[in-house]
Each structure stands twice: as structure tokens, then as C-alpha cells.
Design an enzyme around this catalytic site. Structure first.
Site, PDB file in Angstrom:
ATOM      1  N   HIS A 108      -7.215  -5.966   0.051  1.00  0.00           N
ATOM      2  CA  HIS A 108      -6.072  -5.051   0.017  1.00  0.00           C
ATOM      3  C   HIS A 108      -4.836  -5.582   0.748  1.00  0.00           C
ATOM      4  O   HIS A 108      -3.726  -5.515   0.219  1.00  0.00           O
ATOM      5  CB  HIS A 108      -6.482  -3.698   0.618  1.00  0.00           C
ATOM      6  CG  HIS A 108      -5.400  -2.673   0.559  1.00  0.00           C
ATOM      7  ND1 HIS A 108      -4.888  -2.191  -0.634  1.00  0.00           N
ATOM      8  CD2 HIS A 108      -4.712  -2.039   1.544  1.00  0.00           C
ATOM      9  CE1 HIS A 108      -3.940  -1.313  -0.378  1.00  0.00           C
ATOM     10  NE2 HIS A 108      -3.807  -1.196   0.928  1.00  0.00           N
ATOM     11  N   SER A 118       0.830  -1.203   0.000  1.00  0.00           N
ATOM     12  CA  SER A 118       0.000   0.000   0.000  1.00  0.00           C
ATOM     13  C   SER A 118       0.871   1.262   0.000  1.00  0.00           C
ATOM     14  O   SER A 118       1.700   1.437  -0.891  1.00  0.00           O
ATOM     15  CB  SER A 118      -0.948  -0.038   1.193  1.00  0.00           C
ATOM     16  OG  SER A 118      -1.952   0.935   1.070  1.00  0.00           O
ATOM     17  N   ASP A 177     -10.081  -4.816  -4.382  1.00  0.00           N
ATOM     18  CA  ASP A 177      -9.378  -4.022  -3.373  1.00  0.00           C
ATOM     19  C   ASP A 177     -10.275  -2.862  -3.009  1.00  0.00           C
ATOM     20  O   ASP A 177     -10.637  -2.045  -3.863  1.00  0.00           O
ATOM     21  CB  ASP A 177      -8.042  -3.530  -3.952  1.00  0.00           C
ATOM     22  CG  ASP A 177      -7.173  -2.788  -2.961  1.00  0.00           C
ATOM     23  OD1 ASP A 177      -7.721  -2.211  -2.003  1.00  0.00           O
ATOM     24  OD2 ASP A 177      -5.944  -2.770  -3.151  1.00  0.00           O
TER      25      ASP A 177
END
Length: 247
Positions: free
Chosen positions: A223, A93, A193
């Protein structure tokens, strides 16, 4: 402020190949710990730092910004570079943005990048963070997006908005210099996601200068794929990537 037990940094291994793990926004080393231990068991030196403001409270995180987070991973990278023949960087991320920035600033020293659902842009509502941060301290949480009901990222239960506004600024910085990234690149992207849009990976893949840029789709994870059903795919695929690019 006391750091949660699950958020403590992790350093281990003695191999000639170093791997730096960069966790995501409001997360902690916990989200990457199993991956790091898997990599360590394969004979590599690993470092999983805790980004400032993470693993304590969202209120404390609002006192930090992207320069603090980047300085942390940069120190860890330079330490690994001094100890190892090669250094690879992974990022989950927002950790993917920090990893990309390291590759932009140290193009001759990063052996390769493995990114999981990297964030250099967010959902439309994310763009309001700078404005909202002037009105309120936090918003609803964005962490622990996992398909596996038995897994828990232990991310913050609120999103610190001043910190979120700072994250947007590092995204702008990273996007502007992606052409400086020339190392081999492997990206894992979850087909579903709820945190980072697919356009983030698409932007990265279309703007880096890397001759080798591979995107692999994860069909059974959300995610935080490093803790989800496809984690073994990520773990084993990253080891193969490291081995292919050892010198």
C-alpha cells in the site's frame, strides 16, 4: 502535544510549478518526504503538510475529523496557487481523496493529479467504524503496509475509530462529486494492497470526467508504495507527468 520529528511538515523550492503532497490516514509527511525532495530537486516548489491529529498520537487524532484534514490541504493549495504559475496535487491513500476533493472544488486551478493507491472506499470491515467508534476508541493498525522490510511508515500502532468514521464520510462526499474532476489524472495502484481494495481506483477511473486518466500497476510494492520497492517508478513517472502538462 509534541509532533514526532519524522512527522514535521516540509516546504521547499522556488520554482514556478508547485506540487502539494497529501499523506494518508494515520500516516504523516514522512511517507511522502523522499518523493517531495526528489520533486524539489527537479526544480519545483513543494509542500508536504501534516494533517491535524497526525504524527502525535492516535488519541489526539480521534479529536479531529475530515473537515480539519481537508482545511489543512486547502490552505496549502491556496498558498501554492498564490506563489506558482501551476499547481499539481499528489495523494497517498486517504490523501488521494483529499486531493480529489480539491480538484472537485477548484477545477480551473488544479493542473493535474498523481494518486498512489487512492482511497475513496475501503475493505468491508472498514464500514463498521461508525458503529465500533461508539463502543471502543481504537482498533488494530492499518498503517505501514510495506513489502520492503527495511522501510517503516511510522504510522500509528492503533486505528482511531472516531477519526476512521469521519474518513468514511469524506469518502461519500468525494465519490458523489467525482464527475467534477476534469484535470489530467495519473494513478499508481499496487497489485497487492492489504489496505485499500482495487475497486477504489476502479471507481475513481470510471467516474471522473478527465479526458486523460492513466492507471499504472506496481508489481513490487504494497500500500505505501511511495516508500516501497517501486518508489522510483512513482517519483520519475510523476515528474514526467508534471513536465508533460506544464504550460
Amino acid at each position: 502535544m509534541q509532533v514526532s520529528d519524522f512527522a514535521r511538515p516540509y516546504h521547499a523550492g522556488t520554482g514556478p510549478v508547485g506540487v502539494l503532497f497529501c499523506h494518508g490516514f494515520t500516516g504523516s509527511p514522512w511517507s511522502l518526504l523522499e518523493w517531495a525532495k526528489f520533486t524539489e530537486a527537479a526544480g519545483h516548489r513543494v509542500a508536504v503538510p501534516r494533517l491535524p491529529g497526525h504524527g502525535t498520537s492516535w488519541q489526539e487524532m480521534n479529536l479531529t475529523g475530515w473537515q480539519d484534514w481537508y482545511s489543512c490541504v486547502e490552505r496549502e493549495f491556496l498558498s501554492l496557487r498564490a506563489q506558482c504559475q501551476q499547481v499539481f496535487i499528489t495523494g497517498l491513500s486517504m490523501g488521494g481523496a483529499l486531493a480529489l476533493r480539491l480538484a472537485e472544488h477548484y477545477p480551473d486551478d488544479v493542473a493535474g493529479l498523481v494518486l498512489v493507491n487512492p482511497a475513496v472506499m475501503g475493505q468491508f470491515k472498514t464500514n463498521f467504524a461508525p458503529f465500533l467508534s461508539k463502543l471502543m476508541a481504537s482498533a488494530s493498525a492499518v498503517g505501514s503496509d510495506l513489502k520492503d522490510p527495511t522501510a517503516d511508515e511510522f504510522a500509528y500502532d492503533r486505528t482511531p475509530l472516531k477519526a476512521a468514521a469521519s474518513m468514511l464520510r469524506v469518502w461519500v462526499d468525494v465519490r458523489a462529486c467525482l464527475d467534477l474532476v476534469s484535470c489530467p489524472l495519473l494513478v499508481y495502484r499496487s497489485a497487492e494492497d492489504h489496505v485499500v481494495p482495487a475497486s477504489s481506483t476502479a471507481f475513481i477511473m470510471s467516474h471522473v470526467s478527465s479526458e486523460e486518466r492513466i492507471e499504472r500497476i506496481l508489481l513490487n510494492s504494497y500500500h505505501v508504495a511511495t516508500m516501497d520497492h517501486d518508489k522510483e517508478t512513482v517519483f520519475r513517472g510523476s515528474l514526467e507527468f508534471f513536465d508533460e502538462h506544464r504550460r
